[in-house]
Design a protein around this motif. Structure first.
Motif, PDB file in Angstrom:
ATOM      1  N   PHE A   1      38.873  20.830  33.408  1.00  0.00           N
ATOM      2  CA  PHE A   1      37.698  20.962  32.542  1.00  0.00           C
ATOM      3  C   PHE A   1      38.165  21.417  31.159  1.00  0.00           C
ATOM      4  CE2 PHE A   1      35.938  21.910  36.840  1.00  0.00           C
ATOM      5  CZ  PHE A   1      35.075  20.827  36.921  1.00  0.00           C
ATOM      6  N   PRO A   2      37.971  20.600  30.117  1.00  0.00           N
ATOM      7  CA  PRO A   2      38.509  20.941  28.797  1.00  0.00           C
ATOM      8  C   PRO A   2      37.870  22.179  28.167  1.00  0.00           C
ATOM      9  CG  PRO A   2      37.099  19.011  28.645  1.00  0.00           C
ATOM     10  CD  PRO A   2      37.274  19.299  30.101  1.00  0.00           C
ATOM     11  N   HIS A   3      36.619  22.497  28.553  1.00  0.00           N
ATOM     12  CA  HIS A   3      35.914  23.610  27.932  1.00  0.00           C
ATOM     13  C   HIS A   3      36.170  24.942  28.636  1.00  0.00           C
ATOM     14  CE1 HIS A   3      33.418  22.252  31.236  1.00  0.00           C
ATOM     15  NE2 HIS A   3      32.759  23.410  31.217  1.00  0.00           N
ATOM     16  N   LEU A   4      36.913  24.911  29.746  1.00  0.00           N
ATOM     17  CA  LEU A   4      37.205  26.137  30.488  1.00  0.00           C
ATOM     18  C   LEU A   4      38.628  26.588  30.241  1.00  0.00           C
ATOM     19  CD1 LEU A   4      35.593  25.429  33.998  1.00  0.00           C
ATOM     20  CD2 LEU A   4      34.586  26.633  32.033  1.00  0.00           C
ATOM     21  N   SER A   5      38.853  27.881  30.362  1.00  0.00           N
ATOM     22  CA  SER A   5      40.208  28.415  30.272  1.00  0.00           C
ATOM     23  C   SER A   5      41.003  28.006  31.501  1.00  0.00           C
ATOM     24  CB  SER A   5      40.167  29.937  30.170  1.00  0.00           C
ATOM     25  OG  SER A   5      39.704  30.497  31.409  1.00  0.00           O
ATOM     26  N   VAL A   6      42.305  28.220  31.443  1.00  0.00           N
ATOM     27  CA  VAL A   6      43.158  27.943  32.592  1.00  0.00           C
ATOM     28  C   VAL A   6      42.684  28.752  33.806  1.00  0.00           C
ATOM     29  CG1 VAL A   6      45.480  28.287  33.529  1.00  0.00           C
ATOM     30  CG2 VAL A   6      45.179  27.229  31.285  1.00  0.00           C
ATOM     31  N   ALA A   7      42.399  30.032  33.584  1.00  0.00           N
ATOM     32  CA  ALA A   7      41.956  30.889  34.690  1.00  0.00           C
ATOM     33  C   ALA A   7      40.675  30.358  35.324  1.00  0.00           C
ATOM     34  CB  ALA A   7      41.748  32.316  34.196  1.00  0.00           C
ATOM     35  N   ASP A   8      39.737  29.934  34.486  1.00  0.00           N
ATOM     36  CA  ASP A   8      38.472  29.431  35.024  1.00  0.00           C
ATOM     37  C   ASP A   8      38.644  28.077  35.707  1.00  0.00           C
ATOM     38  OD1 ASP A   8      37.043  31.653  34.291  1.00  0.00           O
ATOM     39  OD2 ASP A   8      36.405  30.834  32.359  1.00  0.00           O
ATOM     40  N   ASN A   9      39.575  27.265  35.209  1.00  0.00           N
ATOM     41  CA  ASN A   9      39.872  26.000  35.877  1.00  0.00           C
ATOM     42  C   ASN A   9      40.422  26.242  37.277  1.00  0.00           C
ATOM     43  OD1 ASN A   9      39.760  23.110  34.593  1.00  0.00           O
ATOM     44  ND2 ASN A   9      40.185  24.479  32.863  1.00  0.00           N
ATOM     45  N   ILE A  10      41.338  27.191  37.373  1.00  0.00           N
ATOM     46  CA  ILE A  10      41.958  27.490  38.664  1.00  0.00           C
ATOM     47  C   ILE A  10      40.930  28.054  39.643  1.00  0.00           C
ATOM     48  CG2 ILE A  10      43.662  28.931  39.860  1.00  0.00           C
ATOM     49  CD1 ILE A  10      45.384  28.750  37.318  1.00  0.00           C
ATOM     50  N   GLY A  11      40.105  28.958  39.173  1.00  0.00           N
ATOM     51  CA  GLY A  11      39.168  29.653  40.048  1.00  0.00           C
ATOM     52  C   GLY A  11      37.815  28.993  40.206  1.00  0.00           C
ATOM     53  N   PHE A  12      37.616  27.828  39.572  1.00  0.00           N
ATOM     54  CA  PHE A  12      36.292  27.199  39.548  1.00  0.00           C
ATOM     55  C   PHE A  12      35.758  26.940  40.959  1.00  0.00           C
ATOM     56  CE2 PHE A  12      33.492  23.477  39.450  1.00  0.00           C
ATOM     57  CZ  PHE A  12      32.558  23.899  38.524  1.00  0.00           C
ATOM     58  N   GLY A  13      36.599  26.375  41.827  1.00  0.00           N
ATOM     59  CA  GLY A  13      36.148  26.050  43.182  1.00  0.00           C
ATOM     60  C   GLY A  13      35.705  27.274  43.955  1.00  0.00           C
ATOM     61  N   LEU A  14      36.374  28.405  43.731  1.00  0.00           N
ATOM     62  CA  LEU A  14      35.998  29.643  44.416  1.00  0.00           C
ATOM     63  C   LEU A  14      34.687  30.189  43.857  1.00  0.00           C
ATOM     64  CD1 LEU A  14      39.479  31.444  44.540  1.00  0.00           C
ATOM     65  CD2 LEU A  14      38.449  29.889  46.222  1.00  0.00           C
ATOM     66  N   GLN A  15      34.515  30.045  42.547  1.00  0.00           N
ATOM     67  CA  GLN A  15      33.291  30.543  41.914  1.00  0.00           C
ATOM     68  C   GLN A  15      32.057  29.808  42.441  1.00  0.00           C
ATOM     69  OE1 GLN A  15      33.691  30.417  37.617  1.00  0.00           O
ATOM     70  NE2 GLN A  15      35.805  31.169  37.731  1.00  0.00           N
ATOM     71  N   VAL A  16      32.154  28.467  42.549  1.00  0.00           N
ATOM     72  CA  VAL A  16      30.976  27.707  42.980  1.00  0.00           C
ATOM     73  C   VAL A  16      30.677  27.956  44.464  1.00  0.00           C
ATOM     74  CG1 VAL A  16      31.317  25.910  41.252  1.00  0.00           C
ATOM     75  CG2 VAL A  16      32.336  25.632  43.516  1.00  0.00           C
ATOM     76  N   ARG A  17      31.660  28.486  45.195  1.00  0.00           N
ATOM     77  CA  ARG A  17      31.416  28.838  46.597  1.00  0.00           C
ATOM     78  C   ARG A  17      30.870  30.251  46.737  1.00  0.00           C
ATOM     79  NH1 ARG A  17      35.275  25.061  46.573  1.00  0.00           N
ATOM     80  NH2 ARG A  17      35.387  23.577  48.306  1.00  0.00           N
ATOM     81  N   GLY A  18      30.664  30.929  45.589  1.00  0.00           N
ATOM     82  CA  GLY A  18      30.030  32.235  45.609  1.00  0.00           C
ATOM     83  C   GLY A  18      30.964  33.399  45.859  1.00  0.00           C
ATOM     84  N   MET A  19      32.271  33.199  45.714  1.00  0.00           N
ATOM     85  CA  MET A  19      33.209  34.299  45.923  1.00  0.00           C
ATOM     86  C   MET A  19      33.070  35.319  44.789  1.00  0.00           C
ATOM     87  SD  MET A  19      37.359  34.108  46.511  1.00  0.00           S
ATOM     88  CE  MET A  19      37.146  33.280  48.087  1.00  0.00           C
ATOM     89  N   GLY A  20      33.260  36.585  45.086  1.00  0.00           N
ATOM     90  CA  GLY A  20      33.137  37.645  44.090  1.00  0.00           C
ATOM     91  C   GLY A  20      34.159  37.517  42.966  1.00  0.00           C
ATOM     92  N   LYS A  21      33.777  37.969  41.762  1.00  0.00           N
ATOM     93  CA  LYS A  21      34.634  37.801  40.588  1.00  0.00           C
ATOM     94  C   LYS A  21      35.992  38.470  40.759  1.00  0.00           C
ATOM     95  CE  LYS A  21      30.975  37.294  37.125  1.00  0.00           C
ATOM     96  NZ  LYS A  21      30.396  37.850  35.865  1.00  0.00           N
ATOM     97  N   ARG A  22      36.018  39.655  41.346  1.00  0.00           N
ATOM     98  CA  ARG A  22      37.287  40.372  41.499  1.00  0.00           C
ATOM     99  C   ARG A  22      38.250  39.606  42.406  1.00  0.00           C
ATOM    100  NH1 ARG A  22      37.032  46.660  42.826  1.00  0.00           N
ATOM    101  NH2 ARG A  22      36.075  46.524  40.753  1.00  0.00           N
ATOM    102  N   GLU A  23      37.726  39.066  43.523  1.00  0.00           N
ATOM    103  CA  GLU A  23      38.589  38.306  44.445  1.00  0.00           C
ATOM    104  C   GLU A  23      39.019  36.983  43.826  1.00  0.00           C
ATOM    105  OE1 GLU A  23      40.733  37.361  47.956  1.00  0.00           O
ATOM    106  OE2 GLU A  23      40.108  39.197  46.925  1.00  0.00           O
TER     107      GLU A  23
END
Length: 337
Positions: free
Chosen positions: A88-110
């Motif tokens: 995703f060009p508009h996301l940072s590297v960190a957000d690109n890596i963690g995107f799949g976990l975020q949409v599954r509802g995993m907590g931000k710290r994990e």
């Protein structure tokens, strides 16, 4: 050993055209298997079938002993890395890596913890705050790998992930990919048409042709004991030489209709002595090697020799090979002996 992936009698089609024609394959848990073959062999379709992105017309797909044939991609516990990095060009590297976990509802710290662990595994932990446009091709590939790793799936599927990299970076990245697999110990299926890449990184290699598996074996088995004439001719650069079974190379037991194969690296050239009389018709110098083109009783062959020993064009030479380096194939292409 427990199977990480099992394919049983898998058939698949594009429209009315059958693409996969009865694939039976078992990948032990923790193995890195490479699917190798020319364009149109069915490699990418097979990977998409495993991922659930393409339906089967017959057969079964099992991952970690679970039948997933009828399950959607999201239910199969697989991660896929494509030829195109698809970041995703508009996301940072960190957000690109963690995107799949975020949409599954995993907590931000994990999500952050697992993102940092995955990034460290592939060596992109120092660019987590950058955007994809700020990265090199190699760094983008590492991000794509980290995005797959972060989910900790049962199976990793890699569809020609190195093909968009330049030659030098491709060599370096394939070494890193092999080392990554050894660290993670995950089951991986890697698709490529590059035979050097396949032999360099695979625990085993499955060679596909026209939707069927021609041979499955270790890189050494594929190279030293090809099961069919197709595998023998496809794996190797330059390709294996073939002569008629009743032709100039007399091999005990070889008969008309069969073929005798010998790799260019196995041919030795001399100016006299026992062997096959040959005429040099050309030579290409490639670094320290020369690909010397020969004519033997009307048949064209190639010998791969040190560049410093290449004979002149038009020279008469003698070609030799050890009996152990000669391969005999039947009329249907299957190996004899």
């Amino acid at each position: 050993m427990t199977a990480g992936l099992e394919l049983v009698g898998v058939h698949a089609a594009h429209g009315k055209a059958e693409v996969l024609r009865g694939i039976d394959l078992t990948v032990p848990k923790g193995e890195l298997l490479v699917l190798l073959g020319p364009s149109g062999a069915g490699k990418s379709t097979l990977l998409r079938v495993i991922a659930g992105l393409h339906p089967v017309s017959a057969g079964a797909v099992r991952i970690d002993g679970r039948d997933v044939t009828a399950l959607s991609p999201g239910q199969r516990d697989v991660s896929m890395v494509f030829q195109a990095f698809a970041l995703f060009p508009h996301l940072s590297v960190a957000d690109n890596i963690g995107f799949g976990l975020q949409v599954r509802g995993m907590g931000k710290r994990e999500v952050r913890r697992r993102t940092e662990v995955a990034a460290a595994m592939v060596g992109c932990e120092k660019v987590l705050d950058r955007r994809p446009e700020q990265l090199s091709g190699g760094e983008r590939q590492r991000v794509a790998l980290a995005r797959a790793l972060v989910r900790e799936p049962a199976l990793f599927l890699l569809d020609e992930p190195l093909s968009n990299l330049d030659a030098e970076l491709r060599v370096r990245t394939r070494t890193e990919l092999r080392a990554l697999h050894d660290r993670v110990g995950a089951t991986m299926v890697h698709v490529t048409h590059d035979q050097t890449e396949a032999l360099a990184i695979g625990d085993r290699v499955a060679v596909l042709r026209d939707g069927r598996i021609e041979q499955v074996g270790t890189p050494d088995e594929i190279w030293r004991r090809p099961a069919t004439a197709f595998v023998a001719g496809f794996v190797g650069s330059p390709a294996m030489n073939f002569l008629p079974g009743d032709g100039p190379w007399r091999v005990p037991g070889a008969v008309a209709g069969q073929q005798v194969g010998v790799r260019p690296e196995s041919l030795r050239l001399d100016t006299s002595g026992d062997g096959l009389a040959a005429t040099v018709t050309g030579a290409e110098v490639i670094g320290e090697d020369a690909w010397v083109r020969l004519r033997i009783e009307g048949h064209a062959l190639v010998a791969r020799v040190p560049a410093t020993t290449r004979p002149e064009i038009g020279a008469r030479v003698v070609a030799r090979a050890d009996a152990a380096d000669l391969h005999v194939f039947d009329a249907d292409g299957s190996r004899v002996g």
